[in-house]
Motif scaffolding. Structure first.
Motif, PDB file in Angstrom:
ATOM      1  N   TYR A   1       0.834  -1.210   0.000  1.00 29.56           N
ATOM      2  CA  TYR A   1       0.000   0.000   0.000  1.00 29.56           C
ATOM      3  C   TYR A   1       0.864   1.254   0.000  1.00 29.56           C
ATOM      4  N   THR A   2       1.834   1.325   0.914  1.00 35.94           N
ATOM      5  CA  THR A   2       2.665   2.529   0.980  1.00 35.94           C
ATOM      6  C   THR A   2       3.486   2.695  -0.298  1.00 35.94           C
ATOM      7  N   ARG A   3       3.996   1.594  -0.833  1.00 36.24           N
ATOM      8  CA  ARG A   3       4.781   1.657  -2.068  1.00 36.24           C
ATOM      9  C   ARG A   3       3.928   2.162  -3.234  1.00 36.24           C
ATOM     10  N   TYR A   4       2.702   1.666  -3.331  1.00 39.80           N
ATOM     11  CA  TYR A   4       1.790   2.069  -4.404  1.00 39.80           C
ATOM     12  C   TYR A   4       1.482   3.567  -4.327  1.00 39.80           C
ATOM     13  N   VAL A   5       1.193   4.049  -3.133  1.00 42.48           N
ATOM     14  CA  VAL A   5       0.848   5.461  -2.963  1.00 42.48           C
ATOM     15  C   VAL A   5       2.051   6.352  -3.275  1.00 42.48           C
ATOM     16  N   PHE A   6       3.200   6.042  -2.694  1.00 42.62           N
ATOM     17  CA  PHE A   6       4.374   6.875  -2.917  1.00 42.62           C
ATOM     18  C   PHE A   6       4.808   6.839  -4.382  1.00 42.62           C
ATOM     19  N   LYS A   7       4.693   5.668  -5.038  1.00 41.58           N
ATOM     20  CA  LYS A   7       5.083   5.545  -6.442  1.00 41.58           C
ATOM     21  C   LYS A   7       4.262   6.481  -7.326  1.00 41.58           C
ATOM     22  N   ASN A   8       2.985   6.648  -6.998  1.00 44.60           N
ATOM     23  CA  ASN A   8       2.119   7.535  -7.768  1.00 44.60           C
ATOM     24  C   ASN A   8       2.622   8.980  -7.775  1.00 44.60           C
ATOM     25  N   PHE A   9       3.414   9.340  -6.763  1.00 42.40           N
ATOM     26  CA  PHE A   9       3.940  10.693  -6.663  1.00 42.40           C
ATOM     27  C   PHE A   9       5.442  10.750  -6.955  1.00 42.40           C
ATOM     28  N   GLY A  10       5.948   9.696  -7.627  1.00 42.34           N
ATOM     29  CA  GLY A  10       7.324   9.714  -8.093  1.00 42.34           C
ATOM     30  C   GLY A  10       8.371   9.310  -7.082  1.00 42.34           C
ATOM     31  N   HIS A  11       7.957   8.666  -5.986  1.00 37.72           N
ATOM     32  CA  HIS A  11       8.906   8.252  -4.958  1.00 37.72           C
ATOM     33  C   HIS A  11       9.036   6.731  -4.975  1.00 37.72           C
ATOM     34  N   SER A  12      10.257   6.255  -5.046  1.00 37.44           N
ATOM     35  CA  SER A  12      10.503   4.816  -5.100  1.00 37.44           C
ATOM     36  C   SER A  12      10.763   4.274  -3.702  1.00 37.44           C
ATOM     37  N   LEU A  13       9.965   3.293  -3.295  1.00 37.27           N
ATOM     38  CA  LEU A  13      10.157   2.626  -2.006  1.00 37.27           C
ATOM     39  C   LEU A  13      10.463   1.166  -2.259  1.00 37.27           C
ATOM     40  N   GLY A  14      11.072   0.533  -1.281  1.00 39.37           N
ATOM     41  CA  GLY A  14      11.345  -0.894  -1.387  1.00 39.37           C
ATOM     42  C   GLY A  14      10.062  -1.702  -1.400  1.00 39.37           C
ATOM     43  N   THR A  15      10.212  -2.977  -1.724  1.00 40.30           N
ATOM     44  CA  THR A  15       9.057  -3.856  -1.872  1.00 40.30           C
ATOM     45  C   THR A  15       8.477  -4.296  -0.536  1.00 40.30           C
ATOM     46  N   VAL A  16       9.328  -4.523   0.452  1.00 41.87           N
ATOM     47  CA  VAL A  16       8.861  -4.991   1.761  1.00 41.87           C
ATOM     48  C   VAL A  16       9.171  -3.933   2.814  1.00 41.87           C
ATOM     49  N   ALA A  17       8.514  -4.048   3.974  1.00 41.66           N
ATOM     50  CA  ALA A  17       8.668  -3.041   5.024  1.00 41.66           C
ATOM     51  C   ALA A  17      10.114  -2.864   5.455  1.00 41.66           C
ATOM     52  N   ALA A  18      10.876  -3.955   5.543  1.00 42.78           N
ATOM     53  CA  ALA A  18      12.284  -3.850   5.951  1.00 42.78           C
ATOM     54  C   ALA A  18      13.076  -3.010   4.950  1.00 42.78           C
ATOM     55  N   ASP A  19      12.787  -3.165   3.658  1.00 44.81           N
ATOM     56  CA  ASP A  19      13.448  -2.344   2.634  1.00 44.81           C
ATOM     57  C   ASP A  19      13.057  -0.876   2.786  1.00 44.81           C
ATOM     58  N   GLN A  20      11.792  -0.631   3.050  1.00 44.05           N
ATOM     59  CA  GLN A  20      11.320   0.744   3.203  1.00 44.05           C
ATOM     60  C   GLN A  20      11.953   1.388   4.431  1.00 44.05           C
ATOM     61  N   LYS A  21      12.073   0.615   5.496  1.00 45.28           N
ATOM     62  CA  LYS A  21      12.684   1.133   6.726  1.00 45.28           C
ATOM     63  C   LYS A  21      14.142   1.503   6.491  1.00 45.28           C
TER      64      LYS A  21
ATOM     65  N   ARG B   1       4.016  12.876   3.902  1.00 42.28           N
ATOM     66  CA  ARG B   1       4.834  12.055   3.017  1.00 42.28           C
ATOM     67  C   ARG B   1       5.958  11.346   3.753  1.00 42.28           C
ATOM     68  N   GLU B   2       5.802  11.082   5.020  1.00 44.31           N
ATOM     69  CA  GLU B   2       6.811  10.341   5.754  1.00 44.31           C
ATOM     70  C   GLU B   2       6.172   9.115   6.373  1.00 44.31           C
ATOM     71  N   ILE B   3       6.946   8.082   6.506  1.00 47.80           N
ATOM     72  CA  ILE B   3       6.500   6.845   7.128  1.00 47.80           C
ATOM     73  C   ILE B   3       7.370   6.614   8.352  1.00 47.80           C
ATOM     74  N   TYR B   4       6.750   6.286   9.461  1.00 45.40           N
ATOM     75  CA  TYR B   4       7.489   6.003  10.679  1.00 45.40           C
ATOM     76  C   TYR B   4       7.353   4.532  11.022  1.00 45.40           C
ATOM     77  N   PHE B   5       8.467   3.910  11.356  1.00 42.63           N
ATOM     78  CA  PHE B   5       8.489   2.510  11.765  1.00 42.63           C
ATOM     79  C   PHE B   5       8.855   2.452  13.239  1.00 42.63           C
ATOM     80  N   PHE B   6       8.172   1.592  13.966  1.00 49.68           N
ATOM     81  CA  PHE B   6       8.449   1.401  15.372  1.00 49.68           C
ATOM     82  C   PHE B   6       8.742  -0.071  15.613  1.00 49.68           C
ATOM     83  N   GLU B   7       9.693  -0.332  16.475  1.00 47.25           N
ATOM     84  CA  GLU B   7       9.943  -1.716  16.850  1.00 47.25           C
ATOM     85  C   GLU B   7       9.112  -2.012  18.080  1.00 47.25           C
ATOM     86  N   ILE B   8       8.420  -3.127  18.040  1.00 45.21           N
ATOM     87  CA  ILE B   8       7.565  -3.544  19.156  1.00 45.21           C
ATOM     88  C   ILE B   8       8.143  -4.826  19.727  1.00 45.21           C
ATOM     89  N   TRP B   9       8.368  -4.829  21.001  1.00 49.48           N
ATOM     90  CA  TRP B   9       8.916  -6.003  21.668  1.00 49.48           C
ATOM     91  C   TRP B   9       7.838  -6.647  22.514  1.00 49.48           C
TER      92      TRP B   9
END
Length: 85
Positions: A39-59, A75-83
């Motif tokens: 979902y995030t990759r699809y949305v960002f791609k529409n606006f010319g931003h290339s993201l990785g395929t999986v969340a780890a790549d995007q992070k 236009r920013e994505i935040y990742f949190f580590e959950i333990w």
């Protein structure tokens, strides 16, 4: 400034139109459904931003910051580590 503000709403409006689509593991398009990174990759791609395929790549594209310095920007994505214990 008005152009940036307008772009902000275009980005959000585009992203919102796909909320509620079927969740499919590995999904990358509206036709197949989305997973989170698809979902995030699809949305960002529409606006010319290339993201990785999986969340780890995007992070890995980002920069680690302390939570105390966290500010919300569009236009920013935040990742949190959950333990879990």
């Amino acid at each position: 400034l008005q152009m940036v503000f307008s772009y902000h709403w275009q980005f959000l409006d585009f992203a919102k139109q796909y909320l509620g689509y079927k969740y499919v593991l590995g999904g990358k398009t509206p036709e197949t459904g989305f997973d989170c990174s698809g979902y995030t990759r699809y949305v960002f791609k529409n606006f010319g931003h290339s993201l990785g395929t999986v969340a780890a790549d995007q992070k890995s594209l980002g920069t680690e910051i302390e939570k105390t310095n966290l500010k919300m920007f569009w236009r920013e994505i935040y990742f949190f580590e959950i333990w879990r214990i």
